[in-house]
Scaffold this motif. Structure first.
Motif, PDB file in Angstrom:
ATOM      1  N   THR A 154      87.566  30.001 128.815  1.00 18.66           N
ATOM      2  CA  THR A 154      87.131  28.611 128.895  1.00 18.66           C
ATOM      3  C   THR A 154      88.010  27.916 129.932  1.00 18.66           C
ATOM      4  OG1 THR A 154      86.611  26.601 127.631  1.00 18.66           O
ATOM      5  CG2 THR A 154      88.652  27.763 127.057  1.00 18.66           C
ATOM      6  N   GLN A 208      73.525  25.083 136.980  1.00 18.13           N
ATOM      7  CA  GLN A 208      73.101  26.162 136.104  1.00 18.13           C
ATOM      8  C   GLN A 208      71.921  26.945 136.661  1.00 18.13           C
ATOM      9  OE1 GLN A 208      73.414  23.467 132.382  1.00 18.13           O
ATOM     10  NE2 GLN A 208      73.802  25.537 131.612  1.00 18.13           N
ATOM     11  N   GLY A 248      83.934  31.556 125.878  1.00 16.70           N
ATOM     12  CA  GLY A 248      82.698  31.754 126.638  1.00 16.70           C
ATOM     13  C   GLY A 248      81.900  30.490 126.856  1.00 16.70           C
ATOM     14  N   LYS A 249      82.496  29.306 126.544  1.00 11.61           N
ATOM     15  CA  LYS A 249      81.776  28.045 126.685  1.00 11.61           C
ATOM     16  C   LYS A 249      82.689  26.992 127.319  1.00 11.61           C
ATOM     17  CE  LYS A 249      78.835  28.826 122.618  1.00 11.61           C
ATOM     18  NZ  LYS A 249      78.387  28.274 121.308  1.00 11.61           N
ATOM     19  N   THR A 281      77.839  21.034 125.707  1.00 12.54           N
ATOM     20  CA  THR A 281      78.527  22.323 125.743  1.00 12.54           C
ATOM     21  C   THR A 281      77.557  23.398 126.220  1.00 12.54           C
ATOM     22  OG1 THR A 281      80.006  21.671 123.931  1.00 12.54           O
ATOM     23  CG2 THR A 281      79.783  24.032 124.390  1.00 12.54           C
ATOM     24  N   VAL A 282      77.977  24.153 127.246  1.00 12.98           N
ATOM     25  CA  VAL A 282      77.103  25.169 127.834  1.00 12.98           C
ATOM     26  C   VAL A 282      77.841  26.505 127.875  1.00 12.98           C
ATOM     27  CG1 VAL A 282      75.903  23.457 129.239  1.00 12.98           C
ATOM     28  CG2 VAL A 282      77.872  24.677 130.197  1.00 12.98           C
ATOM     29  N   GLU A 283      77.069  27.564 127.961  1.00 11.11           N
ATOM     30  CA  GLU A 283      77.634  28.903 128.113  1.00 11.11           C
ATOM     31  C   GLU A 283      78.172  29.076 129.534  1.00 11.11           C
ATOM     32  OE1 GLU A 283      77.809  31.300 125.844  1.00 11.11           O
ATOM     33  OE2 GLU A 283      76.613  30.419 124.217  1.00 11.11           O
ATOM     34  N   ALA A 340      78.280  31.797 131.075  1.00  8.21           N
ATOM     35  CA  ALA A 340      77.378  32.741 131.743  1.00  8.21           C
ATOM     36  C   ALA A 340      76.187  32.047 132.376  1.00  8.21           C
ATOM     37  CB  ALA A 340      76.908  33.800 130.747  1.00  8.21           C
ATOM     38  N   SER A 341      75.860  30.819 131.907  1.00  7.34           N
ATOM     39  CA  SER A 341      74.711  30.104 132.466  1.00  7.34           C
ATOM     40  C   SER A 341      75.051  29.347 133.742  1.00  7.34           C
ATOM     41  CB  SER A 341      74.158  29.114 131.436  1.00  7.34           C
ATOM     42  OG  SER A 341      75.070  28.020 131.251  1.00  7.34           O
TER      43      SER A 341
END
Length: 335
Positions: free
Chosen positions: A62, A73, A90-91, A102-104, A106-107
């Protein structure tokens, strides 16, 4: 009263730690500094103790930042976040007033510092200068100035480049030419793009005095990240030649362009090559090659030393062939 207020402010400033961005890694390490950019799978953070550090995005747990950052994104749209706040593994949380999100990790495809007008503008380039003064049996003065710059925003990429060469031997000019090129790429997908370009060359010494090329065609971007880039393009060109005696040729040709650069040894050394090879569809010439190969060594974050080899060939023309190789060494700036 006023001096006392100033004193309180000074004490408060000295006792308040400087704000810094923080990145937590999956292996438990933590880095503090200033987030510069995330692109091509690499997060670049500028630190006081290790300079610019490139981190594999897959290793980030993070992060936290008080900067205004453009978070994308997808490849073409994003939102400007007032700050980033650490979240679960991971966020990350995008803080935008009353509606944090809150987003990932990976996105996220890209993180940039927003520009005033075109918020997702990425601009890079370099200027190389080479000078050679030789005093011997033949006095020689040799000058070479070259630049290349590109700007990308959304689906569009603009690239401009040019070069000027001049060589004088015993007060007689033996080389005197310049060229300029502009190309515009429209990305259809993350890798495929369509290019249009215009190129002009002027030579005051050779028999082939002027070259004009207008072309268009598809291209493919294999990668473009903090460690380098590689793209190939195929073009259908309309070419006009004008010779010193006033005669002219014009024809259509097919060509292949390449543009490759790679950073080595902690981004201290850059290897690069770019050029174009073309085949006329008529019998005006056999083939044409315009290529460059070289190395740059970064002395500072913006200054560099460079070594370059250039090859310019036009074979089989009706009036005058061209076959020139040029080696230069010099210094430059990059951004």
């Amino acid at each position: 009263m006023f001096p006392r207020t100033l004193l309180c402010l000074a004490v408060f400033s000295a006792s308040t730690p400087l704000l810094a961005d923080t990145v937590w890694l999956k292996n438990g390490d933590k880095l503090s500094g200033t987030i510069t950019v995330f692109d091509g799978g690499k997060l670049l953070i500028q630190t006081k103790y290790a300079g610019a550090v490139a981190i594999d995005w897959k290793e980030v747990k993070t992060l936290d930042s008080d900067q205004h950052l453009l978070v994308k994104q997808d490849a073409y749209a994003g939102e400007v976040s007032k700050s980033l706040t650490a979240a679960d593994d991971g966020k990350v949380t995008l803080a935008n007033g009353e509606a944090p999100k809150t987003v990932e990790l990976a996105s996220i495809q890209q993180i940039l510092k927003p520009k005033p007008i075109v918020t997702d503008l990425v601009w890079k380039g370099n200027v190389d200068l080479a000078l050679d003064y030789q005093r011997a049996e033949k006095d020689t003065d040799d000058y070479d100035v070259a630049f290349k710059t590109s700007a990308r925003h959304g689906r569009w990429r603009h690239t401009g480049e040019g070069e000027y060469n001049r060589e004088v031997q015993d007060a007689e000019t033996t080389t005197n030419n310049w060229r300029a090129e502009y190309s515009l790429d429209r990305f259809l997908t993350d890798q495929w793009f369509w290019q249009g370009r215009i190129n002009y060359k002027r030579d005051h010494i050779e028999e082939l005095a002027r070259q004009r090329v207008v072309g268009t065609g598809p291209g493919y971007q294999f990668w473009d990240d903090e460690l380098g880039a590689f793209s190939l393009g195929s073009l259908l060109n309309r070419t006009d030649y004008e010779y010193r005696d006033g005669s002219k040729d014009n024809f259509y040709s097919v060509a292949m362009k390449w543009d490759y650069n790679r950073y080595l040894i902690g981004k201290k050394v850059e290897f690069f090559t770019n050029g174009e090879v073309g085949k006329p569809l008529s019998g005006v010439a056999d083939y044409a090659l315009d290529a460059e190969l070289g190395l740059r060594y970064k002395v500072t974050d913006w200054a560099s030393l460079n070594l370059k080899a250039e090859r310019d060939i036009i074979s089989g023309t009706n009036d005058a062939d061209l076959n020139k190789t040029r080696y230069t060494a010099g210094f430059g700036v990059a951004w």
